[in-house]
Every structure is written in C-alpha cells, then in structure tokens.
Design a protein around this motif. Sequence first.
Motif, PDB file in Angstrom:
ATOM      1  N   VAL A 112       1.060  -1.342  -0.503  1.00  0.00           N
ATOM      2  CA  VAL A 112      -0.032  -0.223  -0.008  1.00  0.00           C
ATOM      3  C   VAL A 112       0.791   1.068   0.437  1.00  0.00           C
ATOM      4  CG1 VAL A 112      -2.181  -1.434   1.375  1.00  0.00           C
ATOM      5  CG2 VAL A 112      -0.766   0.185   2.268  1.00  0.00           C
ATOM      6  N   ASP A 113       0.432   2.475  -0.558  1.00  0.00           N
ATOM      7  CA  ASP A 113       0.943   3.548  -0.707  1.00  0.00           C
ATOM      8  C   ASP A 113       0.764   4.207   1.039  1.00  0.00           C
ATOM      9  OD1 ASP A 113       2.202   6.252  -0.730  1.00  0.00           O
ATOM     10  OD2 ASP A 113       0.779   6.404  -2.906  1.00  0.00           O
ATOM     11  N   PRO A 114       1.475   4.352   1.569  1.00  0.00           N
ATOM     12  CA  PRO A 114       1.373   5.417   3.103  1.00  0.00           C
ATOM     13  C   PRO A 114       0.838   6.555   3.092  1.00  0.00           C
ATOM     14  CG  PRO A 114       4.021   5.229   2.774  1.00  0.00           C
ATOM     15  CD  PRO A 114       2.983   4.290   1.641  1.00  0.00           C
ATOM     16  N   LYS A 115       0.892   7.113   1.685  1.00  0.00           N
ATOM     17  CA  LYS A 115       0.609   9.057   1.325  1.00  0.00           C
ATOM     18  C   LYS A 115      -0.871   8.632   1.740  1.00  0.00           C
ATOM     19  CE  LYS A 115       4.621   9.667  -1.258  1.00  0.00           C
ATOM     20  NZ  LYS A 115       5.370  11.153  -2.449  1.00  0.00           N
ATOM     21  N   VAL A 116      -1.548   7.813   1.407  1.00  0.00           N
ATOM     22  CA  VAL A 116      -3.152   7.674   1.088  1.00  0.00           C
ATOM     23  C   VAL A 116      -3.677   6.330   1.883  1.00  0.00           C
ATOM     24  CG1 VAL A 116      -2.720   8.693  -1.248  1.00  0.00           C
ATOM     25  CG2 VAL A 116      -2.399   6.322  -1.123  1.00  0.00           C
ATOM     26  N   TRP A 117      -3.283   5.593   2.478  1.00  0.00           N
ATOM     27  CA  TRP A 117      -3.487   4.517   2.720  1.00  0.00           C
ATOM     28  C   TRP A 117      -2.990   4.648   4.802  1.00  0.00           C
ATOM     29  CZ3 TRP A 117      -6.873   0.481   3.042  1.00  0.00           C
ATOM     30  CH2 TRP A 117      -6.534  -0.365   4.140  1.00  0.00           C
ATOM     31  N   GLY A 118      -3.945   4.354   5.317  1.00  0.00           N
ATOM     32  CA  GLY A 118      -3.572   5.162   6.477  1.00  0.00           C
ATOM     33  C   GLY A 118      -4.155   3.933   8.402  1.00  0.00           C
ATOM     34  N   GLU A 119      -4.594   4.787   8.598  1.00  0.00           N
ATOM     35  CA  GLU A 119      -5.412   4.015   9.717  1.00  0.00           C
ATOM     36  C   GLU A 119      -6.699   4.383   9.977  1.00  0.00           C
ATOM     37  OE1 GLU A 119      -5.826   5.226  15.256  1.00  0.00           O
ATOM     38  OE2 GLU A 119      -4.449   6.592  13.939  1.00  0.00           O
ATOM     39  N   GLY A 120      -6.887   5.694   9.116  1.00  0.00           N
ATOM     40  CA  GLY A 120      -8.477   5.328   8.783  1.00  0.00           C
ATOM     41  C   GLY A 120      -9.048   4.605   7.989  1.00  0.00           C
ATOM     42  N   GLN A 121      -8.430   4.178   7.110  1.00  0.00           N
ATOM     43  CA  GLN A 121      -8.802   2.706   6.397  1.00  0.00           C
ATOM     44  C   GLN A 121      -9.258   1.918   6.955  1.00  0.00           C
ATOM     45  OE1 GLN A 121      -7.136   5.366   5.395  1.00  0.00           O
ATOM     46  NE2 GLN A 121      -7.434   5.599   2.670  1.00  0.00           N
ATOM     47  N   VAL A 122      -8.288   1.507   7.573  1.00  0.00           N
ATOM     48  CA  VAL A 122      -8.041   0.175   8.721  1.00  0.00           C
ATOM     49  C   VAL A 122      -9.083   0.064   9.310  1.00  0.00           C
ATOM     50  CG1 VAL A 122      -7.349  -1.124  10.436  1.00  0.00           C
ATOM     51  CG2 VAL A 122      -5.856   0.099   8.564  1.00  0.00           C
ATOM     52  N   LYS A 123      -9.395   1.409   9.778  1.00  0.00           N
ATOM     53  CA  LYS A 123     -11.170   0.838  11.019  1.00  0.00           C
ATOM     54  C   LYS A 123     -12.128   1.044  10.115  1.00  0.00           C
ATOM     55  CE  LYS A 123      -8.804   4.049  14.819  1.00  0.00           C
ATOM     56  NZ  LYS A 123      -8.577   5.395  15.298  1.00  0.00           N
ATOM     57  N   LEU A 124     -11.969   2.000   9.002  1.00  0.00           N
ATOM     58  CA  LEU A 124     -13.134   1.661   8.706  1.00  0.00           C
ATOM     59  C   LEU A 124     -13.690  -0.068   7.861  1.00  0.00           C
ATOM     60  CD1 LEU A 124     -15.887   2.877   6.872  1.00  0.00           C
ATOM     61  CD2 LEU A 124     -14.187   3.251   4.850  1.00  0.00           C
ATOM     62  N   ILE A 125     -12.788   0.053   7.609  1.00  0.00           N
ATOM     63  CA  ILE A 125     -12.679  -2.129   6.931  1.00  0.00           C
ATOM     64  C   ILE A 125     -13.291  -2.798   8.359  1.00  0.00           C
ATOM     65  CG2 ILE A 125     -11.924  -3.586   5.776  1.00  0.00           C
ATOM     66  CD1 ILE A 125     -10.247  -2.249   4.148  1.00  0.00           C
ATOM     67  N   LYS A 126     -13.283  -2.293   9.280  1.00  0.00           N
ATOM     68  CA  LYS A 126     -13.039  -3.246  10.681  1.00  0.00           C
ATOM     69  C   LYS A 126     -13.839  -3.044  11.785  1.00  0.00           C
ATOM     70  CE  LYS A 126     -10.611  -4.048  15.606  1.00  0.00           C
ATOM     71  NZ  LYS A 126     -10.109  -3.330  16.645  1.00  0.00           N
ATOM     72  N   ARG A 127     -14.873  -1.792  11.371  1.00  0.00           N
ATOM     73  CA  ARG A 127     -15.989  -1.797  11.372  1.00  0.00           C
ATOM     74  C   ARG A 127     -16.924  -2.057  10.613  1.00  0.00           C
ATOM     75  NH1 ARG A 127     -18.556   1.431  15.007  1.00  0.00           N
ATOM     76  NH2 ARG A 127     -16.572   3.054  15.899  1.00  0.00           N
ATOM     77  N   ALA A 128     -16.727  -1.796   9.356  1.00  0.00           N
ATOM     78  CA  ALA A 128     -17.571  -3.312   8.599  1.00  0.00           C
ATOM     79  C   ALA A 128     -18.212  -4.192   9.103  1.00  0.00           C
ATOM     80  CB  ALA A 128     -17.185  -2.693   6.860  1.00  0.00           C
ATOM     81  N   ALA A 129     -16.353  -5.086   8.901  1.00  0.00           N
ATOM     82  CA  ALA A 129     -16.270  -6.208   8.569  1.00  0.00           C
ATOM     83  C   ALA A 129     -16.823  -6.939  10.865  1.00  0.00           C
ATOM     84  CB  ALA A 129     -14.931  -7.026   9.290  1.00  0.00           C
ATOM     85  N   SER A 130     -17.133  -5.795  11.545  1.00  0.00           N
ATOM     86  CA  SER A 130     -17.730  -5.969  13.030  1.00  0.00           C
ATOM     87  C   SER A 130     -19.139  -6.610  12.703  1.00  0.00           C
ATOM     88  CB  SER A 130     -17.251  -5.341  13.947  1.00  0.00           C
ATOM     89  OG  SER A 130     -17.736  -3.915  13.631  1.00  0.00           O
ATOM     90  N   TYR A 131     -20.041  -6.097  11.916  1.00  0.00           N
ATOM     91  CA  TYR A 131     -21.651  -6.304  11.546  1.00  0.00           C
ATOM     92  C   TYR A 131     -21.237  -7.889  11.400  1.00  0.00           C
ATOM     93  CZ  TYR A 131     -21.063  -1.033  11.754  1.00  0.00           C
ATOM     94  OH  TYR A 131     -20.809   0.507  12.078  1.00  0.00           O
TER      95      TYR A 131
END
Length: 387
Positions: free
Chosen positions: A203-222
């Motif tokens: 991944v490109d650390p300039k555009v990928w970060g903690e926000g994307q991780v938390k978003l996908i984790k929350r979606a997967a938790s449902y």
Amino acid sequence: MTAEAAAEHAAGDAIVPPLPKPAQRPAASPPASAVGVPMPKPPPPAAKAAAITPDKPAASSKPAKPALTAKQLFGTVKTAAPLEARAIGWYAKGCLAGGEPIAVNGPGWQVMRLSRNRNWGHPNLVALIERLARETTAAGEWPGLLVGDMSQPRGGPMISGHASHQVGLDADIWLTPMPDRKLTRREREDMSAVSMLRNAGEVDPKVWGEGQVKLIKRAASYPEVERILVHPALKKALCEAAGTDRGWLNKVRPYFGHYYHFHVRIGCPKGSSNCRSQAPVPSGDGCGTELADWLKRVAPKPKPPPTAAKPPVKPAKPAPPKPEITLADLPPDCGAVLTAGGHQPPTKPAAVVDRSKNAAPEKDKTISTAAPAPAKTVPSPTKASTN
C-alpha cells in the motif's frame, strides 16, 4: 442464421427425385410414333422437379430473432419492483424484488456515479450502509462514505462493471475520504477514486492509513456482513495493522482488483427463501499461506530472458465468447420481478451502453508495478568514517 445460409441449408435438405429411366422396349417393336401412340412428355429437369414435389417445404429466409439478454432487460428498468423485499437467486445470477434506493446524500455519505442508477439494494443493505456511515463518522474514524455501485432497481446482470451485485446484497465503498462539502453531480461523474497501492504488493502510506483500517474493521464487525473483498496488498496491510484483535480479519478476503474500494457483501436476508447462500469463510485470519499465494497471483510476471529467434507460431484460435445470460438463465421468479407493476420490458434487442466514467484511477499503473527490490545492505560505519 442469415438468409443466404438458410437458403443453402434448405437446398441441402431438399431431396431431389432421380430422373426416371427410359422404358425398356423389345427390339423388334416399332417406335410408338409409328403406330400413332403419342410420345410421353420428357421428364422435367431435376431442379424443376424438386421445386414441384419437394419432400420438405423450403426453410424460411428470415433469420431467427436473437433473444434479449438479461442485462438488456434489467439494465433499462428505472424503478424497483413493487413487491415484498426479497433477494432472489445467487449473487452473480439473480434479481431483486422490493429494492430500495439509498439517498444520494445522507449524514455521512454521498453516492457517486448517479447516472448509473445503481444505488439500490435490499432494505437490509441500505440500512447497513447508513449505519456504517453514521457510526464511523460519529466515532471520528472516517470523514464519510463515498458509495459506489450497489445494484440496479430490480437487480439482475449489469450493463458493465460487475458479475455480482445482482440480488441487492453487494455494495462498493470507495477508500477515498469524502470531501467536507456536497459534491456536484458533475463531480460525482468525473471524480476518480484513489489507488491505495504503491506497487502490486504494498500500500501507499501517503494515501492509506489508520482511517481505512478502522473503516474496514468496523464494517467487518457487523454480523450481517459475510465478506469484504480487498486487493491482496490491502489485506496484507490490514493483517499488519490488526494487532491482537484479529477476529474480524477472516471476513476480509483477498481478491483481484478492489484496490481503490472495498466490496461489502451481506448474507441472504430472512424472507428470501430462494436466495442462495455462499459457503462460510474459512477459519483463521487468512494472513498466512493463503495471503502469500494471492500476492504471488497478482505480482507482475518477470520478463523471460532473451532467446534465439524462433519461427513464428500460428496463433491459436481464440475461444468463442461465453454466451450472455438471458432471462431463462435466471430463477423463474425473476420474470415476475421484471414485469411487476405493469413494467413493459423491451421486445427488440438494442445496444445498451454504460457511458459513465470508470471509477478506477485513470492511467493507474500501481496494479501492475512490481514490488521493489530488497534494499541493499549498508555496511556499518567504521571508526575512520565517523564524525
């Protein structure tokens, strides 16, 4: 079959009677004309005889009308089927009854590519996206969702872009953060998503970060969510960022593409008795051998070393294209879904074209860029070189 082919086929099937043999007469008998008996008329030519007494009627010269494809039928419907909400069939071969649209603007989301009219889904999917937008923005994890393709008003095969998304249970969420303003309709058509990749394996650390991780984790938790599809490099980044809380990772599955968005899929809802469920996800976090195999699959193939010139090989005949899905290939209930509410589907085949801009980044090469070579080992500085 063209008119010429039909005529040729008919001529081949027609049985032409053989010419009659001349009658055997005694050698001593005088000719029939000599005794006043009229001579029989000569038999008609073979072509005329076949036209007069064919064993089969000639085939029609009109070519058979091609069957309308399912994407021509479902891709032109503008409204939902006014029926009880049901997901019918399989994610890649089905339709949607009682679909609902998600609002194009909401608290924490905006819908992209409005010209496609693909912001429809089963009510359970619409509710889940709204919940994800509401909760992730309230927690300060993400500025808002840019919602990509969901389903067509009555589901079914799409004109472009997807094999699945047919039963109202799939949605694409861009990994580009939502701007802090309301996008214009033109911007929603022209704006491209951002690739999350630096190369095919990272991944490109300039555009990928903690926000994307938390978003996908929350979606997967449902609990309604059965799978989330991401590019293998994104799965690798999620595995590295998960820490000790790894229970949600098994729902996140690596797959081709999906490097600028993630694909959310929910399970068959209650009341959808003829919705076909998929197999449960394997146990474990999927961060071991399975992920390594996927990274090999998406890695660019190395160029072969130059070899001596060989005589050109005759290219193999390309395989014929797969036949298009028709209404007959879908579950029987999809016929009722198509005509519900008095909808009159088209009767003549017509080219149906998606003229909207692809959401993928333009001229993006990261999907095919080889992973960087290992960094060269730098020797430890000697005393003489220290300052």
